[in-house]
Design an enzyme around this catalytic site. Structure first.
Site, PDB file in Angstrom:
ATOM      1  N   PRO A 167       0.826   3.221   6.779  1.00 53.56           N
ATOM      2  CA  PRO A 167       1.168   1.827   7.057  1.00 53.56           C
ATOM      3  C   PRO A 167       1.959   1.157   5.928  1.00 53.56           C
ATOM      4  O   PRO A 167       2.634   0.156   6.158  1.00 53.56           O
ATOM      5  CB  PRO A 167      -0.185   1.135   7.258  1.00 53.56           C
ATOM      6  CG  PRO A 167      -1.245   2.125   6.971  1.00 53.56           C
ATOM      7  CD  PRO A 167      -0.626   3.466   6.813  1.00 53.56           C
ATOM      8  N   GLU A 223      -2.955  -9.095   4.151  1.00 49.78           N
ATOM      9  CA  GLU A 223      -3.470  -7.717   4.188  1.00 49.78           C
ATOM     10  C   GLU A 223      -3.491  -7.267   5.649  1.00 49.78           C
ATOM     11  O   GLU A 223      -3.948  -7.989   6.518  1.00 49.78           O
ATOM     12  CB  GLU A 223      -4.872  -7.688   3.546  1.00 49.78           C
ATOM     13  CG  GLU A 223      -5.703  -6.459   3.823  1.00 49.78           C
ATOM     14  CD  GLU A 223      -5.107  -5.148   3.296  1.00 49.78           C
ATOM     15  OE1 GLU A 223      -4.728  -5.088   2.102  1.00 49.78           O
ATOM     16  OE2 GLU A 223      -5.020  -4.184   4.087  1.00 49.78           O
ATOM     17  N   HIS A 242      -4.089  -4.314 -12.106  1.00 50.14           N
ATOM     18  CA  HIS A 242      -4.094  -5.687 -11.591  1.00 50.14           C
ATOM     19  C   HIS A 242      -3.613  -6.702 -12.625  1.00 50.14           C
ATOM     20  O   HIS A 242      -2.900  -7.644 -12.285  1.00 50.14           O
ATOM     21  CB  HIS A 242      -5.496  -6.052 -11.070  1.00 50.14           C
ATOM     22  CG  HIS A 242      -5.858  -5.309  -9.824  1.00 50.14           C
ATOM     23  ND1 HIS A 242      -7.067  -4.677  -9.633  1.00 50.14           N
ATOM     24  CD2 HIS A 242      -5.144  -5.073  -8.690  1.00 50.14           C
ATOM     25  CE1 HIS A 242      -7.088  -4.102  -8.436  1.00 50.14           C
ATOM     26  NE2 HIS A 242      -5.935  -4.319  -7.845  1.00 50.14           N
ATOM     27  N   GLY A 265       2.270  -7.338   6.541  1.00 50.25           N
ATOM     28  CA  GLY A 265       3.040  -8.018   5.489  1.00 50.25           C
ATOM     29  C   GLY A 265       4.520  -8.072   5.801  1.00 50.25           C
ATOM     30  O   GLY A 265       5.197  -9.067   5.507  1.00 50.25           O
ATOM     31  N   ASP A 268       1.474  -5.232  -3.487  1.00 49.30           N
ATOM     32  CA  ASP A 268       0.372  -4.356  -3.913  1.00 49.30           C
ATOM     33  C   ASP A 268       0.154  -3.320  -2.818  1.00 49.30           C
ATOM     34  O   ASP A 268      -0.810  -3.397  -2.064  1.00 49.30           O
ATOM     35  CB  ASP A 268      -0.887  -5.199  -4.140  1.00 49.30           C
ATOM     36  CG  ASP A 268      -2.042  -4.368  -4.686  1.00 49.30           C
ATOM     37  OD1 ASP A 268      -1.820  -3.217  -5.081  1.00 49.30           O
ATOM     38  OD2 ASP A 268      -3.170  -4.893  -4.711  1.00 49.30           O
TER      39      ASP A 268
HETATM   40  N1  AG3 Z   1      -2.253   0.411  -4.694  1.00 49.53           N
HETATM   41  C1  AG3 Z   1      -1.588   1.413  -5.466  1.00 49.53           C
HETATM   42  C2  AG3 Z   1      -2.050   2.799  -5.265  1.00 49.53           C
HETATM   43  C3  AG3 Z   1      -1.029   3.756  -5.735  1.00 49.53           C
HETATM   44  C4  AG3 Z   1      -1.564   5.091  -5.995  1.00 49.53           C
HETATM   45  N2  AG3 Z   1      -0.481   5.930  -6.098  1.00 49.53           N
HETATM   46  C5  AG3 Z   1      -0.286   6.872  -7.004  1.00 49.53           C
HETATM   47  N3  AG3 Z   1      -1.238   7.327  -7.739  1.00 49.53           N
HETATM   48  N4  AG3 Z   1       0.912   7.277  -7.091  1.00 49.53           N
HETATM   49  C6  AG3 Z   1      -3.507   0.046  -5.171  1.00 49.53           C
HETATM   50  C7  AG3 Z   1      -4.139  -1.128  -4.537  1.00 49.53           C
HETATM   51  C8  AG3 Z   1      -5.034  -1.787  -5.524  1.00 49.53           C
HETATM   52  N5  AG3 Z   1      -5.174  -3.159  -5.308  1.00 49.53           N
END
Ligand code: AG3
Length: 282
Positions: free
Chosen positions: A163, A106, A62, A139, A156
């Site tokens: 999805p 979201e 983050h 989104g 993000d």
């Molecule tokens: N989104 C990213 C998750 C990716 C995991 N992928 C991977 N290990 N290749 C996370 C959302 C957090 N706000």
């Protein structure tokens, strides 16, 4: 009997966590969501069998997807987050007092509600902030009609399955570009190149026709295992990627933000790509 969460992201390798307690498990209608307690990573959120965030290392991911583009921009007032249901990205954006509004779109209200209930430390009140504008919508649909007023757009997303797949398309990237104010930057979650090289290549090929400067920066996030994770960087201002630690330092100091991973030095260094990653886009 010891119970384990085994990640199903890759068909041939995987990581697992001992589950000390299941806090919540449900089919939200859109995704299979589980939140559990683990000794090593703290509370863990997984969607469709893939770790999305953990209390233990969410700060790395983050901080890098917020502070890097926001400090590089230097005068961001409006930020758009696509996804980010756990609120960790939102919280980091709001730490920048000069940011007037953060719009977060979201798709799954269930993720926001359950993260607020079971992972409150990650959003830490960010959803109640008056500068937060939360939109529950797709989104991809949102960026089709949004006005071009965002200085930073943060994608993000999950991996390009389920999805989240639409958030890696050329059409979506073009729509993100249209939402940018002049001098704006788009950053994206672009997977772990050691295991997901095609994801990096595909995003690069789709972004380069749209922006004057496209690149990647990295950070190693332990629970996105497999080496550094790549973050996409796309903007028409070529100077923004080249800021030095010395140039970033006064911005960081003036913001008065406490971080656990980000420093101006880490920021500048994050754009140096290991050879095996750089070769993917040569
Ligand atoms: N989104 C990213 C998750 C990716 C995991 N992928 C991977 N290990 N290749 C996370 C959302 C957090 N706000």
């Amino acid at each position: 009997m010891t119970e384990w969460f085994t990640e199903t992201l890759y068909p041939d390798v995987g990581q697992r966590f001992r589950i000390d307690r299941i806090l919540f498990r449900e089919q939200t209608g859109l995704q299979d969501l589980v939140i559990f307690e683990s000794a090593r990573a703290g509370r863990v959120l997984a969607l469709d069998g893939v770790v999305q965030t953990t209390e233990g290392d969410e700060f790395i991911y983050h901080e890098m997807l917020t502070h890097v583009p926001i400090f590089a921009h230097g005068a961001a007032k409006r930020v758009l987050i696509i996804g980010g249901g756990d609120g960790g990205m939102l919280r980091r954006c709001l730490m920048h007092r000069a940011i007037e509004q953060v719009t977060m779109v979201e798709i799954d209200r269930g993720v926001v509600d359950l993260c607020t209930a079971y992972l409150p430390a990650i959003s830490a009140g960010a959803f109640d902030n008056p500068r937060t504008h939360l939109v529950i919508d797709d989104g991809a649909a949102f960026v089709k009609q949004a006005d071009p007023l965002y200085d930073v757009v943060i994608v993000d997303s999950t991996d390009p399955q389920g999805p989240g797949a639409v958030l890696f398309t050329a059409e979506f990237y073009a729509d993100c570009k249209r939402c940018l104010a002049p001098g704006g930057i788009v950053v994206t979650q672009n997977g772990v190149p050691f295991f997901q090289p095609d994801e990096l290549r595909t995003s690069y090929d789709r972004l380069t026709p749209l922006f004057a400067d496209v690149g990647f920066f990295t950070a190693a996030v332990p629970t996105y295992y497999g080496g550094p994770m790549a973050f996409g960087w796309a903007t028409d201002d070529r100077a923004l990627r080249r800021l030095t630690a010395a140039e970033l330092q006064p911005r960081f100091a003036a913001a008065g933000i406490e971080t656990r991973y980000y420093t101006p030095e880490v920021h500048a260094a994050a754009f140096a790509l290991p050879r095996y990653i750089g070769r993917l886009i040569d």
